[in-house]
Design a protein around this motif. Structure first.
Motif, PDB file in Angstrom:
ATOM      1  N   ILE A 143       0.863  -1.176   0.000  1.00 33.83           N
ATOM      2  CA  ILE A 143       0.000   0.000   0.000  1.00 33.83           C
ATOM      3  C   ILE A 143       0.900   1.227   0.000  1.00 33.83           C
ATOM      4  O   ILE A 143       1.747   1.389   0.891  1.00 33.83           O
ATOM      5  CB  ILE A 143      -0.926   0.027   1.244  1.00 33.83           C
ATOM      6  N   ILE A 144       0.720   2.079  -0.998  1.00 33.24           N
ATOM      7  CA  ILE A 144       1.483   3.327  -1.074  1.00 33.24           C
ATOM      8  C   ILE A 144       0.755   4.369  -0.240  1.00 33.24           C
ATOM      9  O   ILE A 144      -0.443   4.600  -0.421  1.00 33.24           O
ATOM     10  CB  ILE A 144       1.618   3.811  -2.534  1.00 33.24           C
ATOM     11  N   LYS A 145       1.487   4.969   0.683  1.00 36.18           N
ATOM     12  CA  LYS A 145       0.918   6.010   1.536  1.00 36.18           C
ATOM     13  C   LYS A 145       1.418   7.362   1.031  1.00 36.18           C
ATOM     14  O   LYS A 145       2.578   7.705   1.232  1.00 36.18           O
ATOM     15  CB  LYS A 145       1.304   5.789   2.992  1.00 36.18           C
ATOM     16  N   LYS A 146       0.539   8.091   0.363  1.00 35.89           N
ATOM     17  CA  LYS A 146       0.898   9.395  -0.189  1.00 35.89           C
ATOM     18  C   LYS A 146       0.464  10.486   0.786  1.00 35.89           C
ATOM     19  O   LYS A 146      -0.721  10.637   1.056  1.00 35.89           O
ATOM     20  CB  LYS A 146       0.219   9.612  -1.537  1.00 35.89           C
ATOM     21  N   PRO A 147       1.435  11.250   1.315  1.00 35.37           N
ATOM     22  CA  PRO A 147       1.082  12.306   2.275  1.00 35.37           C
ATOM     23  C   PRO A 147       0.193  13.371   1.637  1.00 35.37           C
ATOM     24  O   PRO A 147       0.408  13.780   0.504  1.00 35.37           O
ATOM     25  CB  PRO A 147       2.433  12.902   2.675  1.00 35.37           C
ATOM     26  N   SER A 155      -2.635  13.995   6.509  1.00 35.93           N
ATOM     27  CA  SER A 155      -3.373  12.787   6.195  1.00 35.93           C
ATOM     28  C   SER A 155      -2.581  12.029   5.143  1.00 35.93           C
ATOM     29  O   SER A 155      -1.494  12.454   4.757  1.00 35.93           O
ATOM     30  CB  SER A 155      -4.762  13.159   5.666  1.00 35.93           C
ATOM     31  N   CYS A 156      -3.110  10.922   4.695  1.00 34.52           N
ATOM     32  CA  CYS A 156      -2.462  10.240   3.580  1.00 34.52           C
ATOM     33  C   CYS A 156      -3.516   9.560   2.715  1.00 34.52           C
ATOM     34  O   CYS A 156      -4.558   9.131   3.200  1.00 34.52           O
ATOM     35  CB  CYS A 156      -1.394   9.264   4.048  1.00 34.52           C
ATOM     36  N   GLU A 157      -3.198   9.529   1.428  1.00 29.98           N
ATOM     37  CA  GLU A 157      -4.034   8.839   0.463  1.00 29.98           C
ATOM     38  C   GLU A 157      -3.443   7.452   0.284  1.00 29.98           C
ATOM     39  O   GLU A 157      -2.227   7.303   0.170  1.00 29.98           O
ATOM     40  CB  GLU A 157      -4.022   9.611  -0.858  1.00 29.98           C
ATOM     41  N   LEU A 158      -4.282   6.437   0.269  1.00 25.50           N
ATOM     42  CA  LEU A 158      -3.813   5.068   0.116  1.00 25.50           C
ATOM     43  C   LEU A 158      -3.994   4.611  -1.322  1.00 25.50           C
ATOM     44  O   LEU A 158      -5.081   4.723  -1.887  1.00 25.50           O
ATOM     45  CB  LEU A 158      -4.565   4.132   1.065  1.00 25.50           C
TER      46      LEU A 158
END
Length: 173
Positions: A143-147, A155-158
């Motif tokens: 899972i890429i956690k994009k800040p 927050s982060c987008e998954l």
């Protein structure tokens, strides 16, 4: 309209080895309401969706074929394969076909997606592999956690990083 993407990674590298690099270049795309990503080096090009010629007696995840500059390309319904369902209508204006590199996949295949969002580099520390299934057949690499910063809050987008080679498997018609 068509943006060719060149593959530079050797076909012998495994999906888990590809993540071990400091950065991974990915193509992010939308399926239903979720965002997915695949390794950029598995992609040959991205083209606008065109009418698909359906084939009789083909599996549900094979939509049919298209003529792509004189070559027949099988169109793979990734939503069907991943059991994501369909919200009824395909928005042909946004829909794209991600044509996979046939040197890596072994044949001419395109996956139909709702939209291609971007091509980006992801740092290794942004990929959470603990959320991946430990199952041998799992197509989720991590899972890429994009800040993100929303209304002043962190927050982060998954983004779900998948192994497209495992998903398409033996998708020949």
């Amino acid at each position: 309209m068509e943006a060719p993407l060149k593959a530079a990674m050797p076909a012998t590298a495994s999906a888990s080895q590809e993540i071990l690099a400091d950065e991974l270049q990915v193509v992010e795309f939308q399926l239903a309401e979720e965002i997915y990503a695949i390794n950029l080096f598995h992609v040959k090009e991205i083209v606008q969706y065109t009418k698909v010629t359906r084939l009789p007696n083909s599996p549900g995840h094979i939509l049919g074929i298209v003529d792509l500059r004189g070559e027949i390309c099988t169109i793979f319904d990734i939503k069907n394969k991943l059991n994501l369902g369909d919200n009824g209508q395909l928005n042909a204006e946004n829909a794209k076909v991600i044509v996979l590199d046939d040197k890596i996949i072994g044949y001419k295949l395109g996956i139909l997606v709702d939209n291609v969002l971007n091509v980006t580099s992801v740092a290794k520390d942004q990929i959470d592999q603990s959320q991946s299934s430990r199952d041998y057949d799992s197509s989720i690499l991590g899972i890429i956690k994009k800040p993100l910063r929303v209304d002043g809050k962190e927050s982060c987008e998954l983004v779900i990083l998948v192994d497209i080679k495992k998903i398409v498997g033996d998708a020949t018609i």
